[in-house]
Design an enzyme around this catalytic site. Structure first.
Site, PDB file in Angstrom:
ATOM      1  N   SER A  26     -40.290 -79.967  56.501  1.00  0.00           N
ATOM      2  CA  SER A  26     -39.454 -81.156  55.897  1.00  0.00           C
ATOM      3  C   SER A  26     -40.062 -82.467  54.996  1.00  0.00           C
ATOM      4  CB  SER A  26     -39.245 -81.504  57.447  1.00  0.00           C
ATOM      5  OG  SER A  26     -40.451 -82.351  57.874  1.00  0.00           O
ATOM      6  N   ASN A 113     -45.576 -84.919  67.998  1.00  0.00           N
ATOM      7  CA  ASN A 113     -43.839 -85.065  69.061  1.00  0.00           C
ATOM      8  C   ASN A 113     -43.779 -86.083  69.023  1.00  0.00           C
ATOM      9  OD1 ASN A 113     -44.135 -82.018  68.151  1.00  0.00           O
ATOM     10  ND2 ASN A 113     -45.005 -82.135  70.753  1.00  0.00           N
ATOM     11  N   THR A 158       5.263 -99.638  62.791  1.00  0.00           N
ATOM     12  CA  THR A 158       4.994 -98.678  63.881  1.00  0.00           C
ATOM     13  C   THR A 158       5.584 -97.581  63.552  1.00  0.00           C
ATOM     14  OG1 THR A 158       7.092 -99.312  65.470  1.00  0.00           O
ATOM     15  CG2 THR A 158       5.564-100.120  66.123  1.00  0.00           C
ATOM     16  N   LYS A 286      -1.820 -92.785  34.827  1.00  0.00           N
ATOM     17  CA  LYS A 286      -1.949 -92.796  35.926  1.00  0.00           C
ATOM     18  C   LYS A 286      -3.025 -93.326  36.319  1.00  0.00           C
ATOM     19  CE  LYS A 286      -1.648 -89.286  39.456  1.00  0.00           C
ATOM     20  NZ  LYS A 286      -1.156 -89.711  40.533  1.00  0.00           N
ATOM     21  N   ASN A 288      -5.559 -94.071  39.553  1.00  0.00           N
ATOM     22  CA  ASN A 288      -5.704 -93.200  40.748  1.00  0.00           C
ATOM     23  C   ASN A 288      -6.645 -94.392  41.822  1.00  0.00           C
ATOM     24  OD1 ASN A 288      -4.157 -91.239  41.006  1.00  0.00           O
ATOM     25  ND2 ASN A 288      -5.377 -90.627  39.514  1.00  0.00           N
ATOM     26  N   GLU A 293      -9.994 -93.194  49.054  1.00  0.00           N
ATOM     27  CA  GLU A 293      -9.962 -91.595  48.427  1.00  0.00           C
ATOM     28  C   GLU A 293     -11.627 -90.800  49.144  1.00  0.00           C
ATOM     29  OE1 GLU A 293      -7.113 -89.627  45.429  1.00  0.00           O
ATOM     30  OE2 GLU A 293      -6.158 -91.524  45.457  1.00  0.00           O
ATOM     31  N   TYR A 320     -40.418 -80.978  73.271  1.00  0.00           N
ATOM     32  CA  TYR A 320     -39.894 -80.300  71.930  1.00  0.00           C
ATOM     33  C   TYR A 320     -39.669 -79.209  71.157  1.00  0.00           C
ATOM     34  CZ  TYR A 320     -41.014 -80.721  66.808  1.00  0.00           C
ATOM     35  OH  TYR A 320     -40.195 -80.488  65.294  1.00  0.00           O
ATOM     36  N   GLN A 325     -35.894 -81.209  64.432  1.00  0.00           N
ATOM     37  CA  GLN A 325     -36.903 -81.395  62.987  1.00  0.00           C
ATOM     38  C   GLN A 325     -35.352 -81.434  62.383  1.00  0.00           C
ATOM     39  OE1 GLN A 325     -40.403 -79.996  60.813  1.00  0.00           O
ATOM     40  NE2 GLN A 325     -39.298 -79.309  59.522  1.00  0.00           N
ATOM     41  N   LYS A 328     -32.825 -85.752  61.465  1.00  0.00           N
ATOM     42  CA  LYS A 328     -33.429 -86.849  60.588  1.00  0.00           C
ATOM     43  C   LYS A 328     -32.643 -86.937  59.147  1.00  0.00           C
ATOM     44  CE  LYS A 328     -37.806 -85.901  61.105  1.00  0.00           C
ATOM     45  NZ  LYS A 328     -37.105 -85.424  62.270  1.00  0.00           N
TER      46      LYS A 328
END
Ligand code: ARG
Length: 461
Positions: A26, A113, A158, A286, A288, A293, A320, A325, A328
């Site tokens: 990791s 741990n 609404t 265009k 955009n 988005e 554990y 792992q 994170k």
């Protein structure tokens, strides 16, 4: 200890397969915890020295070695190795290289741990505060825009149907309310995290005479955790962070969606400066609003990470397991994604201009002041509201048939529906007048909105 051997090489005598080493390690993700890990290790070493559990001489060597490692990592001079799995073992291995066998005293009375969950809690605490700070930057930016648009009248919707005239500032302040709740969620998590797991060791606690209160205090926690098994199993704080981030992302997504609609040619309420726009590779005309988005789309990432973490925890026997792992990566990703979304929201608001005439014209469409007339009849003619509502709806039917607005009706026409009303017709049906008549607490009148902006500004100080 031999240079390239794992700490468990007496038991696991064959090296791991290349594939498992890559998948099981990791380090590429948790190296982000190096500062927290070194901080916690230094405090742990100080506690071990204070309790006379390890020799002073070795303890000081450990502390100096750790400080050197921190400098190496921050200067990008540290070589992270996959074969040592994670940040904890990478640092421990390097410590052996720097100070020799004294390094072997550091892992007394602790396990990875309790170590990993301590580092992670410190990181989540700091990052929650950082997120709150970024939310505050966005709130400041919204308040500046709101201040300039107190009298900008637009139709409130609404069902996306024109409902009643509102101030654009009041609309923006609705998002300040949401963001203020988001801040409370992150703050609440900071308060809940305030218990230090270090000293829980693998899961059972330890027989060494450690001082957990000392460690907790030095690491900025209020107290040590109560139960060693819960300490190494608990990831509620990660779930709370992911949940707060998901809710905040949802708020930003609604803002983004509103902006996309308001920026469309169909609405034309808002325009954005080029700084936050992209063009099209085929349509020359265009412009955009991509950042909006992206904010909307990436909410999916924040939701997904929360869902993944909840699912990792579901059915996991306590204490554990390696499943943990992956916690994170999810939290780091949610933090980064939300921070980017908050920053894009800031950019959008900074680069936004209101097309006030279009907003006002649209506010006049759809008989948005019909409720004001019903209110007037109920207040001034002492009619039950339902009666006033009924008369006003008939008036709308009539005006709609004639294809005119309510303010284009004559007194005679209105008197056909209700006798002896003495009103100033343009004023009665004026959208700004309607907006400013909403003086109830939390309503959209300019007076209220001004007061609210001042209140939010004061809270930020
Ligand atoms: N890298 C591990 C994690 O992030 C550290 C804890 C490892 N503990 C263990 N018993 N294998 O969860």
């Amino acid at each position: 200890m031999k240079k390239n051997r794992t700490v468990w090489s007496n038991r696991i005598t064959k090296g791991n397969s290349k594939n498992f080493q890559r998948i099981g390690s990791s380090i590429n993700i948790d190296k982000r915890l190096y500062k927290e890990d070194i901080f916690a290790s230094i405090v742990h070493a100080k506690m071990l020295i204070k309790q006379k559990i390890i020799p002073k001489k070795d303890g000081f060597k450990i502390i100096n070695g750790l400080k050197k490692i921190e400098r190496e990592i921050s200067k990008k001079k540290f070589k992270f190795k996959e074969q040592f799995e994670d940040i904890h073992q990478n640092i421990e291995k390097r410590l052996f290289q720097i100070i020799g066998e004294s390094a072997g005293y550091l892992h007394t009375a602790r396990s990875r741990n309790d170590q990993v969950v301590t580092d992670f809690k410190i990181w989540v605490k700091d990052s929650s505060q950082d997120t709150i700070d970024t939310i505050n930057d966005l709130i400041k930016c919204i308040l500046n825009k709101a201040e300039k648009n107190i009298n900008t009248v637009m139709p409130g919707f609404t069902h996306l149907k024109n409902a009643q005239p509102v101030s654009f500032a009041h609309y923006l302040l609705a998002y300040v309310e949401m963001l203020n709740r988001d801040k409370k969620r992150f703050l609440n998590n900071i308060l809940l995290i305030d218990e230090c797991p270090l000293g829980s060791a693998a899961l059972a606690g330890t027989s060494f005479n450690i001082d957990r209160k000392f460690t907790a205090k030095k690491l900025g926690f209020k107290k040590p955790t109560n139960n060693s098994i819960d300490s190494v199993s608990d990831r509620d704080f990660a779930i709370d962070f992911l949940s707060a981030a998901a809710t905040c992302a949802m708020h930003l997504s609604r803002l983004a969606e509103d902006f996309i609609i308001f920026n469309s040619e169909a609405f034309s309420f808002l325009e954005f400066k080029d700084q936050v726009l992209t063009g099209s590779s085929i349509m020359p005309q265009k412009k955009n609003p991509d950042p909006a988005e992206l904010i909307r789309g990436r909410t999916a990432i924040n939701y997904g990470n929360l869902n993944s973490m909840l699912t990792i925890m579901k059915g996991l026997p306590i204490s554990y397991y390696k499943d943990l792992q992956d916690d994170k990566g999810l939290v780091f990703d949610s933090y980064d994604t939300l921070k980017d979304s908050l920053m894009m929201a800031i950019e959008l608001i900074k680069n936004l201009n209101t097309k006030k005439n279009n907003m006002r014209d649209m506010a006049q469409k759809g008989y948005t002041t019909a409720t004001d007339f019903a209110d007037f009849l109920s207040m001034k003619k002492n009619l039950p509201f339902r009666k006033g509502y009924s008369i006003s709806s008939k008036l709308v039917n009539y005006a709609e048939k004639k294809k005119i607005r309510l303010d284009q009706l004559s007194k005679g026409e209105i008197n056909k529906f209700v006798k002896e009303v003495n009103i100033n017709i343009p004023k009665m049906f004026d959208v700004v007048n309607s907006m400013n008549s909403k003086t109830s607490f939390g309503g959209t009148s300019a007076k209220n909105v001004k007061r609210m902006i001042a209140k939010y500004k004061k809270e930020l100080k």
